[in-house]
Design a protein around this motif. Structure first.
Motif, short mmCIF file in Angstrom:
data_model
loop_
_atom_site.label_atom_id
_atom_site.label_comp_id
_atom_site.label_asym_id
_atom_site.label_seq_id
_atom_site.Cartn_x
_atom_site.Cartn_y
_atom_site.Cartn_z
N GLN A 16 0.62 -0.90 -0.09
CA GLN A 16 0.04 0.21 0.09
C GLN A 16 0.72 1.74 -0.01
OE1 GLN A 16 -3.92 0.29 -0.42
NE2 GLN A 16 -3.11 2.21 -0.22
N LEU A 17 1.49 0.98 1.22
CA LEU A 17 2.83 2.62 1.06
C LEU A 17 3.36 2.68 -0.52
CD1 LEU A 17 4.24 1.55 4.71
CD2 LEU A 17 2.91 3.78 3.69
N ILE A 18 3.81 1.81 -0.71
CA ILE A 18 4.47 1.75 -2.13
C ILE A 18 3.74 2.31 -3.30
CG2 ILE A 18 5.39 0.53 -4.22
CD1 ILE A 18 6.87 -1.35 -1.69
N ARG A 19 2.37 1.82 -3.38
CA ARG A 19 1.51 2.20 -4.35
C ARG A 19 1.49 3.72 -4.38
NH1 ARG A 19 -1.15 -0.39 -7.10
NH2 ARG A 19 -1.95 -3.11 -8.03
N ASN A 20 1.44 3.60 -2.88
CA ASN A 20 0.65 5.65 -2.51
C ASN A 20 2.07 6.03 -3.32
OD1 ASN A 20 -1.77 4.80 -1.78
ND2 ASN A 20 -0.81 4.86 0.20
N ARG A 21 3.42 5.66 -3.02
CA ARG A 21 4.35 6.40 -3.74
C ARG A 21 4.25 6.78 -4.95
NH1 ARG A 21 9.58 6.88 0.82
NH2 ARG A 21 8.71 7.04 1.85
N LEU A 22 4.30 5.38 -5.41
CA LEU A 22 4.50 5.44 -7.13
C LEU A 22 3.51 6.30 -7.61
CD1 LEU A 22 5.22 1.34 -8.34
CD2 LEU A 22 6.57 3.44 -7.75
N SER A 23 2.11 6.96 -6.88
CA SER A 23 1.05 6.94 -7.13
C SER A 23 1.75 8.44 -7.57
CB SER A 23 -0.36 7.47 -6.73
OG SER A 23 -0.67 5.30 -7.13
N ARG A 24 2.02 9.16 -6.20
CA ARG A 24 2.57 10.32 -6.53
C ARG A 24 3.20 10.36 -6.76
NH1 ARG A 24 2.01 9.50 -0.69
NH2 ARG A 24 4.32 9.96 -0.60
N VAL A 25 4.45 10.19 -7.88
CA VAL A 25 5.47 10.17 -8.31
C VAL A 25 5.81 10.25 -10.11
CG1 VAL A 25 6.87 9.77 -6.97
CG2 VAL A 25 7.37 8.03 -8.55
N LEU A 26 4.27 9.00 -10.63
CA LEU A 26 4.10 8.70 -11.91
C LEU A 26 4.20 9.85 -12.54
CD1 LEU A 26 2.96 5.02 -11.97
CD2 LEU A 26 4.89 5.94 -12.91
N PRO A 27 4.55 10.01 -13.72
CA PRO A 27 3.54 11.33 -15.24
C PRO A 27 1.85 11.29 -14.54
CG PRO A 27 5.49 9.79 -16.15
CD PRO A 27 4.72 9.21 -14.76
N LYS A 28 1.53 12.37 -15.08
CA LYS A 28 0.61 12.92 -14.92
C LYS A 28 -0.02 11.81 -15.59
CE LYS A 28 -2.76 17.13 -14.88
NZ LYS A 28 -3.58 16.45 -14.05
N GLY A 29 -1.76 11.44 -14.78
CA GLY A 29 -2.41 11.23 -15.99
C GLY A 29 -2.31 9.91 -16.10
N MET A 30 -1.00 9.03 -15.67
CA MET A 30 -0.31 8.19 -15.72
C MET A 30 -0.99 7.09 -14.06
SD MET A 30 3.06 5.44 -16.67
CE MET A 30 3.04 6.12 -17.89
N GLU A 31 -1.69 5.60 -14.51
CA GLU A 31 -1.73 4.81 -13.07
C GLU A 31 -0.89 3.59 -12.98
OE1 GLU A 31 -6.14 3.40 -13.29
OE2 GLU A 31 -6.51 5.71 -13.86
N ILE A 32 -0.20 2.98 -11.91
CA ILE A 32 0.40 1.72 -11.20
C ILE A 32 0.01 1.31 -12.56
CG2 ILE A 32 0.86 -0.16 -10.39
CD1 ILE A 32 0.67 2.28 -7.53
N SER A 33 -1.29 0.78 -13.06
CA SER A 33 -1.68 -0.60 -13.94
C SER A 33 -1.20 -0.35 -15.34
CB SER A 33 -3.07 -0.96 -13.66
OG SER A 33 -3.89 0.54 -13.85
N HIS A 34 -1.66 1.54 -15.61
CA HIS A 34 -1.04 1.68 -17.02
C HIS A 34 0.70 1.47 -16.88
CE1 HIS A 34 -4.47 4.94 -16.92
NE2 HIS A 34 -5.35 3.52 -16.83
N PHE A 35 1.37 2.07 -15.96
CA PHE A 35 3.06 1.99 -15.95
C PHE A 35 3.23 -0.07 -16.17
CE2 PHE A 35 6.66 0.66 -13.61
CZ PHE A 35 7.86 1.14 -14.62
N SER A 36 2.69 -0.91 -15.14
CA SER A 36 2.89 -2.14 -15.36
C SER A 36 2.95 -3.12 -16.47
CB SER A 36 2.17 -2.64 -14.39
OG SER A 36 1.70 -2.19 -12.96
N VAL A 37 1.28 -2.47 -17.17
CA VAL A 37 1.43 -3.43 -18.07
C VAL A 37 2.18 -2.50 -19.78
CG1 VAL A 37 -0.18 -3.08 -20.99
CG2 VAL A 37 -1.27 -3.59 -18.46
N LEU A 38 2.75 -1.11 -19.98
CA LEU A 38 3.26 -0.67 -20.97
C LEU A 38 4.76 -1.49 -20.74
CD1 LEU A 38 2.56 2.96 -20.34
CD2 LEU A 38 1.66 1.29 -22.63
N ASN A 39 4.94 -1.69 -18.73
CA ASN A 39 6.44 -2.28 -18.64
C ASN A 39 6.54 -3.91 -19.56
OD1 ASN A 39 8.67 -1.64 -17.34
ND2 ASN A 39 8.32 -2.84 -15.93
N GLN A 40 5.20 -4.49 -19.67
CA GLN A 40 5.36 -5.88 -19.65
C GLN A 40 5.56 -5.80 -21.05
OE1 GLN A 40 2.74 -7.93 -17.40
NE2 GLN A 40 3.41 -10.08 -19.15
N LEU A 41 5.12 -5.15 -21.68
CA LEU A 41 5.40 -4.78 -23.23
C LEU A 41 6.24 -5.09 -24.15
CD1 LEU A 41 1.09 -3.31 -23.86
CD2 LEU A 41 1.95 -5.97 -24.56
#
Length: 147
Positions: free
Chosen positions: A22-47
């Motif tokens: 939960q703490l990691i998700r909160n920190r990641l959400s704050r630093v990811l580029p505007k409009g990008m969610e963790i799920s978006h980054f995860s899928v892009l990273n895997q692809l």
């Protein structure tokens, strides 16, 4: 160790993992580029790492989410121009997903945004502790994935 000790250890382990997640998700959400969610980054990273196309069903399975949840994420990524979704030429009922050049750029921007934060956490905890912990976490994940 008796059952009571093992039970306490198991509860403490999973409590820590859930709190960390939960703490990691909160920190990641704050630093990811505007409009990008963790799920978006995860899928892009895997692809990007896979280097080829994947079906929505394959992606859903690898992320342990429903096909509907993955379809929702893919629709948002397609709308943003980060993925290309095409019919599967062998089976018109299925689709195939590939990362777009814009998706690669978005992934790189996300990595650039999160790297300082995660690097600092590793530095603070200590590289040796992280190296020692990784095999245990990987084994735990492998056991959970087989269920």
């Amino acid at each position: 160790m008796n059952d009571s000790s093992i039970n306490s250890l198991a509860v403490a382990l999973f409590s820590e993992i859930l709190a960390d997640e939960q703490l990691i998700r909160n920190r990641l959400s704050r630093v990811l580029p505007k409009g990008m969610e963790i799920s978006h980054f995860s899928v892009l990273n895997q692809l990007a790492r896979a280097g080829g196309e994947r079906s929505p069903a394959q992606l859903a399975k690898s992320f342990h989410v429903t096909r509907g949840a993955m379809t929702n994420t893919l629709n948002k990524l397609e709308w943003a121009g980060y993925v290309h979704i095409r019919p599967d030429w062998d089976d018109a009922r299925r689709k195939m997903v590939a990362i777009s050049p814009a998706g690669r750029q978005a992934r790189e921007a996300a990595i650039a945004a999160i790297t300082p934060m995660i690097t600092e956490l590793v530095r603070e905890v200590g590289e040796d502790k992280v190296r020692t912990t990784l095999p245990v976490l990987r084994e735990l994940r492998a056991k959970l994935e087989t269920d």
